[in-house]
Design a protein around this motif. Structure first.
Motif, PDB file in Angstrom:
ATOM      1  N   LYS A 148       0.835  -1.257  -0.103  1.00 15.29           N
ATOM      2  CA  LYS A 148       0.159   0.020  -0.087  1.00 15.29           C
ATOM      3  C   LYS A 148       0.842   1.221  -0.010  1.00 15.29           C
ATOM      4  CE  LYS A 148      -3.763   2.386   2.519  1.00 15.29           C
ATOM      5  NZ  LYS A 148      -4.573   2.218   3.615  1.00 15.29           N
ATOM      6  N   LYS A 149       1.822   1.170   0.929  1.00 13.13           N
ATOM      7  CA  LYS A 149       2.746   2.594   1.127  1.00 13.13           C
ATOM      8  C   LYS A 149       4.115   2.597   0.410  1.00 13.13           C
ATOM      9  CE  LYS A 149       0.340   3.517   5.494  1.00 13.13           C
ATOM     10  NZ  LYS A 149       0.719   4.571   6.344  1.00 13.13           N
ATOM     11  N   GLY A 150       4.586   1.410  -0.184  1.00  6.71           N
ATOM     12  CA  GLY A 150       5.751   1.368  -1.134  1.00  6.71           C
ATOM     13  C   GLY A 150       7.004   1.239  -0.037  1.00  6.71           C
ATOM     14  N   ARG A 151       8.099   1.888  -0.406  1.00  8.63           N
ATOM     15  CA  ARG A 151       9.189   1.651   0.640  1.00  8.63           C
ATOM     16  C   ARG A 151       9.023   2.507   2.008  1.00  8.63           C
ATOM     17  NH1 ARG A 151      13.652   0.806  -3.102  1.00  8.63           N
ATOM     18  NH2 ARG A 151      15.170   1.717  -1.715  1.00  8.63           N
ATOM     19  N   GLN A 152       9.451   1.543   2.976  1.00  9.72           N
ATOM     20  CA  GLN A 152       9.141   2.033   4.297  1.00  9.72           C
ATOM     21  C   GLN A 152      10.243   1.571   5.205  1.00  9.72           C
ATOM     22  OE1 GLN A 152       5.738   3.210   5.552  1.00  9.72           O
ATOM     23  NE2 GLN A 152       6.001   4.094   3.379  1.00  9.72           N
ATOM     24  N   THR A 153      10.623   2.608   6.107  1.00 10.45           N
ATOM     25  CA  THR A 153      11.586   2.217   7.218  1.00 10.45           C
ATOM     26  C   THR A 153      10.984   1.320   8.140  1.00 10.45           C
ATOM     27  OG1 THR A 153      10.942   3.794   8.705  1.00 10.45           O
ATOM     28  CG2 THR A 153      12.609   4.457   6.919  1.00 10.45           C
ATOM     29  N   ALA A 154      11.723   0.562   8.817  1.00  6.14           N
ATOM     30  CA  ALA A 154      10.976  -0.282  10.075  1.00  6.14           C
ATOM     31  C   ALA A 154       9.838   0.504  10.744  1.00  6.14           C
ATOM     32  CB  ALA A 154      12.089  -0.903  10.816  1.00  6.14           C
ATOM     33  N   ASN A 155      10.553   1.541  11.199  1.00  4.82           N
ATOM     34  CA  ASN A 155       9.638   2.490  12.018  1.00  4.82           C
ATOM     35  C   ASN A 155       8.241   2.976  11.506  1.00  4.82           C
ATOM     36  OD1 ASN A 155      11.492   2.303  14.252  1.00  4.82           O
ATOM     37  ND2 ASN A 155      12.214   4.059  13.953  1.00  4.82           N
ATOM     38  N   GLN A 156       8.256   3.165  10.078  1.00  9.20           N
ATOM     39  CA  GLN A 156       7.120   3.462   9.238  1.00  9.20           C
ATOM     40  C   GLN A 156       6.131   2.157   9.208  1.00  9.20           C
ATOM     41  OE1 GLN A 156       9.143   5.110   5.882  1.00  9.20           O
ATOM     42  NE2 GLN A 156       8.313   7.028   6.266  1.00  9.20           N
ATOM     43  N   VAL A 157       6.689   0.781   8.999  1.00 11.68           N
ATOM     44  CA  VAL A 157       5.830  -0.268   9.105  1.00 11.68           C
ATOM     45  C   VAL A 157       5.574  -0.441  10.352  1.00 11.68           C
ATOM     46  CG1 VAL A 157       6.000  -2.642   8.693  1.00 11.68           C
ATOM     47  CG2 VAL A 157       7.296  -1.199   7.143  1.00 11.68           C
ATOM     48  N   ILE A 158       6.182  -0.281  11.464  1.00 13.32           N
ATOM     49  CA  ILE A 158       5.618  -0.398  12.793  1.00 13.32           C
ATOM     50  C   ILE A 158       4.260   0.495  13.236  1.00 13.32           C
ATOM     51  CG2 ILE A 158       6.170  -0.361  15.134  1.00 13.32           C
ATOM     52  CD1 ILE A 158       9.146  -1.358  14.279  1.00 13.32           C
ATOM     53  N   VAL A 171      11.157 -12.211   0.228  1.00 12.28           N
ATOM     54  CA  VAL A 171       9.966 -11.503  -0.193  1.00 12.28           C
ATOM     55  C   VAL A 171       9.897 -10.121  -0.119  1.00 12.28           C
ATOM     56  CG1 VAL A 171       7.351 -11.350   0.236  1.00 12.28           C
ATOM     57  CG2 VAL A 171       8.632 -13.730   0.550  1.00 12.28           C
ATOM     58  N   VAL A 172      10.945  -9.606   0.990  1.00 13.46           N
ATOM     59  CA  VAL A 172      11.040  -8.106   1.138  1.00 13.46           C
ATOM     60  C   VAL A 172      12.699  -7.883   0.720  1.00 13.46           C
ATOM     61  CG1 VAL A 172      11.275  -6.409   2.827  1.00 13.46           C
ATOM     62  CG2 VAL A 172       9.249  -7.911   2.760  1.00 13.46           C
ATOM     63  N   GLY A 173      12.950  -6.860   0.004  1.00 11.16           N
ATOM     64  CA  GLY A 173      14.286  -6.418  -0.087  1.00 11.16           C
ATOM     65  C   GLY A 173      14.604  -5.131   1.074  1.00 11.16           C
ATOM     66  N   VAL A 174      15.908  -5.034   0.983  1.00  9.05           N
ATOM     67  CA  VAL A 174      16.358  -3.975   1.909  1.00  9.05           C
ATOM     68  C   VAL A 174      17.309  -3.130   1.287  1.00  9.05           C
ATOM     69  CG1 VAL A 174      17.354  -3.636   4.433  1.00  9.05           C
ATOM     70  CG2 VAL A 174      16.121  -5.688   3.991  1.00  9.05           C
ATOM     71  N   ASP A 175      17.105  -1.686   1.258  1.00 11.04           N
ATOM     72  CA  ASP A 175      18.055  -0.807   0.911  1.00 11.04           C
ATOM     73  C   ASP A 175      18.892  -0.446   2.089  1.00 11.04           C
ATOM     74  OD1 ASP A 175      19.391   1.036  -0.295  1.00 11.04           O
ATOM     75  OD2 ASP A 175      17.923   2.339  -0.918  1.00 11.04           O
ATOM     76  N   LYS A 176      20.083  -1.054   2.135  1.00 15.15           N
ATOM     77  CA  LYS A 176      20.999  -0.637   3.387  1.00 15.15           C
ATOM     78  C   LYS A 176      22.172   0.362   2.982  1.00 15.15           C
ATOM     79  CE  LYS A 176      20.903  -5.304   4.819  1.00 15.15           C
ATOM     80  NZ  LYS A 176      21.415  -6.623   4.803  1.00 15.15           N
ATOM     81  N   GLU A 177      21.846   1.040   1.792  1.00 18.57           N
ATOM     82  CA  GLU A 177      23.038   2.302   1.352  1.00 18.57           C
ATOM     83  C   GLU A 177      22.732   3.567   2.232  1.00 18.57           C
ATOM     84  OE1 GLU A 177      23.221   2.966  -2.490  1.00 18.57           O
ATOM     85  OE2 GLU A 177      23.211   0.821  -3.012  1.00 18.57           O
ATOM     86  N   GLN A 178      21.610   3.760   3.051  1.00 23.23           N
ATOM     87  CA  GLN A 178      21.190   4.822   3.720  1.00 23.23           C
ATOM     88  C   GLN A 178      21.568   4.436   5.230  1.00 23.23           C
ATOM     89  OE1 GLN A 178      17.347   6.325   2.905  1.00 23.23           O
ATOM     90  NE2 GLN A 178      17.786   6.235   0.765  1.00 23.23           N
ATOM     91  N   LYS A 179      21.428   5.596   6.212  1.00 31.62           N
ATOM     92  CA  LYS A 179      21.745   5.249   7.602  1.00 31.62           C
ATOM     93  C   LYS A 179      20.290   4.139   8.112  1.00 31.62           C
ATOM     94  CE  LYS A 179      24.550   8.508   9.647  1.00 31.62           C
ATOM     95  NZ  LYS A 179      24.703   9.581  10.732  1.00 31.62           N
ATOM     96  N   ILE A 180      19.296   4.790   7.703  1.00 33.70           N
ATOM     97  CA  ILE A 180      18.165   3.781   8.018  1.00 33.70           C
ATOM     98  C   ILE A 180      17.872   2.896   6.919  1.00 33.70           C
ATOM     99  CG2 ILE A 180      15.524   4.068   8.615  1.00 33.70           C
ATOM    100  CD1 ILE A 180      16.196   6.850   9.541  1.00 33.70           C
ATOM    101  N   TYR A 181      17.578   1.583   7.206  1.00 31.63           N
ATOM    102  CA  TYR A 181      17.235   0.788   6.424  1.00 31.63           C
ATOM    103  C   TYR A 181      15.917   0.633   5.983  1.00 31.63           C
ATOM    104  CZ  TYR A 181      21.131  -2.302   7.663  1.00 31.63           C
ATOM    105  OH  TYR A 181      22.390  -2.840   8.073  1.00 31.63           O
ATOM    106  N   VAL A 182      15.777   0.582   4.459  1.00 30.34           N
ATOM    107  CA  VAL A 182      14.296   1.137   3.792  1.00 30.34           C
ATOM    108  C   VAL A 182      13.982  -0.557   3.194  1.00 30.34           C
ATOM    109  CG1 VAL A 182      13.270   2.098   1.965  1.00 30.34           C
ATOM    110  CG2 VAL A 182      14.846   3.403   3.408  1.00 30.34           C
ATOM    111  N   PHE A 183      12.855  -0.781   3.421  1.00 30.06           N
ATOM    112  CA  PHE A 183      12.199  -2.104   3.083  1.00 30.06           C
ATOM    113  C   PHE A 183      11.354  -1.946   1.937  1.00 30.06           C
ATOM    114  CE2 PHE A 183      13.385  -2.539   7.493  1.00 30.06           C
ATOM    115  CZ  PHE A 183      14.172  -3.695   7.530  1.00 30.06           C
ATOM    116  N   PHE A 184      11.225  -2.926   1.093  1.00 33.47           N
ATOM    117  CA  PHE A 184      10.310  -2.807  -0.051  1.00 33.47           C
ATOM    118  C   PHE A 184       9.717  -4.295  -0.604  1.00 33.47           C
ATOM    119  CE2 PHE A 184      14.698  -2.669  -1.343  1.00 33.47           C
ATOM    120  CZ  PHE A 184      14.846  -3.613  -2.497  1.00 33.47           C
ATOM    121  N   PRO A 185       8.533  -4.570  -1.177  1.00 29.55           N
ATOM    122  CA  PRO A 185       8.357  -5.726  -1.395  1.00 29.55           C
ATOM    123  C   PRO A 185       9.022  -6.120  -3.001  1.00 29.55           C
ATOM    124  CG  PRO A 185       6.663  -4.064  -2.046  1.00 29.55           C
ATOM    125  CD  PRO A 185       7.749  -3.319  -1.449  1.00 29.55           C
ATOM    126  N   LEU A 186       9.361  -7.500  -2.733  1.00 32.73           N
ATOM    127  CA  LEU A 186       9.995  -8.234  -3.986  1.00 32.73           C
ATOM    128  C   LEU A 186       9.035  -8.900  -4.950  1.00 32.73           C
ATOM    129  CD1 LEU A 186      13.381  -9.394  -2.375  1.00 32.73           C
ATOM    130  CD2 LEU A 186      13.144  -7.334  -3.906  1.00 32.73           C
TER     131      LEU A 186
END
Length: 126
Positions: free
Chosen positions: A21-31, A57-72
């Motif tokens: 629904k929301k696209g790429r999200q940090t863990a805190n946003q998902v929580i 099933v979920v990918g993680v963008d680790k290039e930033q200080k805060i990990y960003v999760f997204f559906p694969l």
């Protein structure tokens, strides 16, 4: 994605719904999004994110200080895989008994029946 969509649990579906629904999200946003609807603890939701990441099933963008999760996988890919698994487990891989049971037990509007009839007619032509 690959033809082999990983199986996801009922709780993991809640995490996936947020990401779809929301696209790429940090863990805190998902929580935050999940805690609007449930009383799940942040650690529980982090565990679900970790499991989905391990299942790929979920990918993680680790290039930033805060990990960003997204559906694969798309929501449609996961729904298709779940439906196939359900039909296989409960109805021995045959769709007809599922459809018959559904149609006998559910009340449908005339529009819904017309739509189903159109789908069946299309299938007959294929």
């Amino acid at each position: 994605m690959s033809n082999q969509t990983p199986s996801i649990s009922e709780a993991e579906w809640e995490v996936m719904k947020v990401l779809w629904k929301k696209g790429r999200q940090t863990a805190n946003q998902v929580i935050s999004a999940i805690q609007e609807q449930t009383d799940w603890k942040p650690k529980t939701i982090r565990t679900l994110l970790d499991r989905l990441t391990k299942k790929k099933v979920v990918g993680v963008d680790k290039e930033q200080k805060i990990y960003v999760f997204f559906p694969l996988y798309s929501e449609e890919e996961c729904k298709h895989a779940e439906a196939q698994s359900f039909v296989k487990r409960v109805y021995g891989g045959t769709v007809k008994p599922l459809l018959v049971q559904f149609l006998e037990e559910e009340s449908l509007t005339k529009e819904e029946l017309d739509e189903l009839y159109a789908i069946l007619e299309q299938k007959r032509k294929e």
